[in-house]
Write a protein that holds these residues in place. Structure first.
Motif, PDB file in Angstrom:
ATOM      1  N   ILE A  32      -3.821  -1.708   0.983  1.00 43.56           N
ATOM      2  CA  ILE A  32      -4.921  -0.820   0.593  1.00 43.56           C
ATOM      3  C   ILE A  32      -4.378   0.481   0.006  1.00 43.56           C
ATOM      4  O   ILE A  32      -4.877   0.994  -1.006  1.00 43.56           O
ATOM      5  N   PHE A  36      -5.184   1.690  -3.879  1.00 40.09           N
ATOM      6  CA  PHE A  36      -6.193   2.736  -4.046  1.00 40.09           C
ATOM      7  C   PHE A  36      -5.655   4.163  -3.988  1.00 40.09           C
ATOM      8  O   PHE A  36      -6.325   5.087  -4.455  1.00 40.09           O
ATOM      9  N   HIS A  46      -7.386   1.196  -9.829  1.00 34.70           N
ATOM     10  CA  HIS A  46      -8.254   0.184  -9.229  1.00 34.70           C
ATOM     11  C   HIS A  46      -9.604   0.061  -9.920  1.00 34.70           C
ATOM     12  O   HIS A  46     -10.344  -0.903  -9.682  1.00 34.70           O
ATOM     13  N   GLY A  71     -10.257  -3.422  -8.290  1.00 33.87           N
ATOM     14  CA  GLY A  71     -10.388  -2.894  -6.934  1.00 33.87           C
ATOM     15  C   GLY A  71     -11.452  -3.637  -6.143  1.00 33.87           C
ATOM     16  O   GLY A  71     -11.276  -3.915  -4.951  1.00 33.87           O
ATOM     17  N   ASP A  72     -12.559  -3.969  -6.812  1.00 35.15           N
ATOM     18  CA  ASP A  72     -13.633  -4.717  -6.150  1.00 35.15           C
ATOM     19  C   ASP A  72     -13.129  -6.077  -5.668  1.00 35.15           C
ATOM     20  O   ASP A  72     -13.361  -6.474  -4.519  1.00 35.15           O
ATOM     21  N   PHE A  74     -10.038  -7.020  -5.271  1.00 33.09           N
ATOM     22  CA  PHE A  74      -8.964  -6.875  -4.288  1.00 33.09           C
ATOM     23  C   PHE A  74      -9.535  -6.672  -2.886  1.00 33.09           C
ATOM     24  O   PHE A  74      -9.024  -7.245  -1.917  1.00 33.09           O
ATOM     25  N   VAL A  75     -10.584  -5.879  -2.769  1.00 35.09           N
ATOM     26  CA  VAL A  75     -11.201  -5.649  -1.459  1.00 35.09           C
ATOM     27  C   VAL A  75     -11.755  -6.951  -0.892  1.00 35.09           C
ATOM     28  O   VAL A  75     -11.630  -7.227   0.313  1.00 35.09           O
ATOM     29  N   TRP A  78      -8.776  -8.948   0.220  1.00 32.81           N
ATOM     30  CA  TRP A  78      -8.218  -8.308   1.417  1.00 32.81           C
ATOM     31  C   TRP A  78      -9.064  -8.637   2.644  1.00 32.81           C
ATOM     32  O   TRP A  78      -8.533  -8.972   3.708  1.00 32.81           O
ATOM     33  N   ALA A  79     -10.385  -8.560   2.486  1.00 28.14           N
ATOM     34  CA  ALA A  79     -11.286  -8.856   3.601  1.00 28.14           C
ATOM     35  C   ALA A  79     -11.195 -10.327   3.999  1.00 28.14           C
ATOM     36  O   ALA A  79     -11.223 -10.663   5.195  1.00 28.14           O
TER      37      ALA A  79
END
Length: 323
Positions: A32, A36, A46, A71-72, A74-75, A78-79
């Motif tokens: 993260i 970011f 991002h 970035g969207d 990637f989140v 990641w989640a």
């Protein structure tokens, strides 16, 4: 006697797997941070539109207007990894720490009872095998040269995305579905989904055919790394094939969660630490891989791989003595 041997080996084995687990855990916030909060992308960040990535160059979507950023996505990735990681800590039958404690306390080693034991163990074995193969290949003049990326942020995004795409393609589609056709005794959508998630639910009476299928898919996996997309050098074929065999076996024995997170570890986990070192020390990403931190992590993984192999051999000897 065999129980005492397992207990003796269990001390370094559980200690090393616990360290690997801790390194996995720390890599989540590191990822993260570098996406970011760092300058990893240079002139992009991002908020860069997803469709502007080289990933879409040969498609009609390339550089089209998009509200979705890297970035969207990637989140979301990641989640997803975080959720699967938590699931892997708790199951399928025992929690990670409890499984390790039974090895030390009672000399009982039941690896399939814990996803995370299998993940940390087989990832360490994969690293050990990759290092050994690389050393042998270098002796014959075959080097592993990775694809060249113009932007480190784009590279980190791509290696974070790859495990999801490749595990769905190679493990679910090319391995899971054929395994279901070969070994399923009943037709049910729910049972089909359960078996794709964890093929261990199938009644695999003989592992010979399954092993052949795993090897065939692994060869395709190895070829994909040197002929498609941004290809590696030909020296990548053998280690990628070996990785494919380990991923396939992990998928068969533990399920999709294990193969996904082992693949995640070879990509996201490694690059999270490398990009972190690159950004904090202001050195190129290529030089970051030679940093003492990365070298120390590699040594820990090799030691864990050796301990895992010894543990599996001792377990096999124990089973053989009972026959």
């Amino acid at each position: 006697m065999q129980s005492r041997l397992l207990q003796a080996l269990g001390i370094p084995f559980t200690a090393l797997l616990s360290v690997v687990f801790g390194l996995f855990l720390v890599s989540f916030p590191i990822g993260i941070f570098v996406v970011f909060e760092s300058e990893l992308g240079g002139d992009i960040n991002h908020e860069y539109p997803l469709t502007h990535l080289e990933l879409f160059r040969d498609t009609e979507m390339y550089q089209s207007p998009s509200w979705v950023t890297i970035g969207d996505v990637f989140v979301v990735l990641w989640a997803l990894y975080a959720v699967v990681f938590v699931i892997s800590i708790m199951g399928p039958r025992q929690g990670f720490l409890r499984s390790l404690s039974t090895v030390i306390s009672h000399g009982r080693y039941d690896s399939p009872s814990s996803y995370m034991v299998g993940i940390t163990k087989w990832f360490s074995v994969l690293v050990l095998a990759s290092v050994a193969i690389d050393l042998v290949q270098r002796g014959f003049g075959a080097e592993i040269i990775p694809p060249v990326y113009d932007n480190d942020l784009e590279q980190f995004f791509n290696v974070s995305l790859a495990p999801v795409l490749e595990e769905i393609g190679f493990r679910i589609v090319l391995l899971g579905i054929p395994l279901f056709i070969m070994y399923s005794g009943r037709a049910s959508i729910r049972y089909f989904a359960r078996c794709l998630w964890r093929p261990y639910n199938l009644d695999v009476v003989s592992y010979r055919k399954a092993t052949v299928l795993i090897v065939v898919v692994a060869v395709l996996f190895g070829l994909a790394h040197i002929v498609t997309g941004e290809p590696w050098s030909e020296g990548k074929f053998v280690p990628a094939t070996a990785s494919g065999i380990i991923l396939g076996w992990a998928y068969l024995r533990y399920g999709f969660a294990a193969s996904l997170l082992i693949h995640w570890a070879t990509n996201y986990f490694v690059f999270a630490y490398a990009t972190f070192v690159s950004q904090t020390n202001l050195v190129p990403l290529e030089e970051a891989f030679a940093h003492p931190l990365l070298s120390s992590i590699e040594i820990i993984l090799i030691m864990a791989g050796v301990a895992s192999v010894l543990m599996m051999v001792a377990h096999r000897l124990r089973l053989g003595s009972k026959v």
